[in-house]
Design an enzyme around this catalytic site. Structure first.
Site: not given
Length: 397
Positions: A147, A173, A184, A270, A392, A397
């Site tokens: 992702t 991942k 995650t 990230e 982020n 969503t």
């Protein structure tokens, strides 16, 4: 030893663009064992478990699986009863195309939370996904899982178990919302080793505790975390059992692969620019060492100092002393690589040129000695950059 290629005897894999993501990026992956395999899994402890996690936890009770089908671009989390039915439908579509029992199919999803699966797209993609299965397809499966990942995480090892060569390959991942239990992340391990179910569960749980449950990027836990291992026995080795002499070499192989994968995840955090390997030694217990390690590793002040290249030891000792464990302040010592920055309750006259060079490294080893006992814990952590906020702030969503 390292493998020359990412392939495991008796396993096939593939990854395709089914149309879940935009711009033709791969988004549907399949791992397939040519024979039913022993299986073990570890899952998120989040109360809001995604539908595929619930399905896999139920099926894992049988200790066997033959396929893992994964979609990216949609987490199928917080989707209610429909989400659960969609996860079952996803596994049903794979089992029908593979011509195996649906109970042997495990499912996983990753991506944005709160949207229903595009089930028609997934079902339509199942035929080409299965048709393209091949022994060298593991890199394509990895690509289809990604992702916000900047690069793939794959590791493969070969080793001798008794007189037989065994192969172990892992893919993962994950780049954000990284902290146990677990991160995650999705991680799949494939091996041709013959290992009994009890030993597989034990060695995998132990390996996860020391790898994926000892990392952090941002201190956030996800709803979809899934780590699975399949062992199809094709190597024909003497079966590995918990108290057999074959157990230790297999555990070492697994530990190496898991360490490769979890380091890759933290390095790919990230916006991350540095990987910090933090070891807390000399605690009264391992649990207290773990608490101190996470207090330091999750401190935004500590993380931003590493991003800025500032050896701000004051932020580290402040974080360590903030969690209610009575540290003997005169005994605590802090090292960056081999250089001591703090001892006897105060900073040292450390060599600034050497420490500046350390802070410029991509991987920085930090050791915090507490001077209370023999408890120890190691954690991998990332720094915190402007890019993390940008990623982020725009991931919705």
């Amino acid at each position: 030893m390292n493998c020359d290629e990412y392939a495991v005897p008796g396993f096939l894999a593939n990854g395709i663009s089914a149309g879940i993501k935009e711009q033709g990026r791969k988004d549907l992956a399949l791992i397939f064992s040519e024979v039913p395999a022993r299986a073990a899994g570890v899952f998120t402890t989040n109360c809001f478990k995604a539908a595929p996690v619930l399905v896999d936890m139920e099926r894992m009770s049988a200790g066997a699986a033959q396929a893992i089908v994964t979609n990216s671009g949609n987490a199928n989390a917080a989707t209610g009863e429909r989400g659960y039915r969609d996860a079952l439908a996803m596994s049903r579509a794979a089992s029908k195309e593979l011509k195996i029992s649906e109970d042997l199919v495990l499912v996983a999803s990753t991506g944005v939370i709160g949207h229903s699966l595009p089930l028609e797209i997934i079902e339509r993609g199942m035929e080409p996904l299965v048709a393209g299965l091949r022994r060298d397809g593991i890199p394509d499966a990895e690509a289809a899982m990604m992702t916000t990942d900047r690069f793939p995480k794959m590791s493969c090892r070969k080793g001798m178990i008794g007189s037989r060569e065994v192969t172990l390959c892992g893919i993962a991942k994950g780049a954000g919302m990284i902290q146990p239990n677990m991160a995650t992340m999705l991680a799949y391990l494939m091996t041709d080793a013959d290992i009994d179910g009890e030993a597989l569960h034990a060695v995998f749980s132990e390996g996860i505790a020391q790898s994926f449950n000892a990392i952090t990027v941002d201190g956030c836990m996800s709803t979809n975390d899934t780590a699975l291992i399949l062992a199809n026995g094709r190597a024909g080795n003497r079966q590995i059992r918990r108290r057999s002499r074959e157990y230790a070499p297999f555990r070492e192989m697994l530990s190496t692969v898991l360490d490769d994968l979890c380091r890759g995840m933290v390095r790919d955090g990230e916006g991350a620019t540095k990987l910090i390997e933090l070891v807390v030694d000399g605690a009264r217990t391992r649990g207290e060492a773990r608490r101190v390690a996470y207090a330091v590793a999750n401190s935004n002040l500590v993380k931003t100092a590493f991003y800025g290249g500032d050896p701000n030891w004051g932020r580290i000792i402040s974080a360590a002393g903030s969690i209610g464990i009575p540290l003997p302040t005169q005994s605590v010592r802090l090292f960056f690589e081999e250089v001591c920055l703090f001892e006897a309750g105060q900073g040292t006259a450390f060599p600034t040129d050497r420490v500046a060079a350390i802070m410029a490294q991509e991987t920085i080893r930090v050791r915090l000695e507490l001077g209370m006992g023999t408890g120890s814990f190691r954690i991998y952590a990332s720094d915190l950059s402007f890019e993390y906020v940008k990623i982020n702030a725009h991931y919705h969503t």
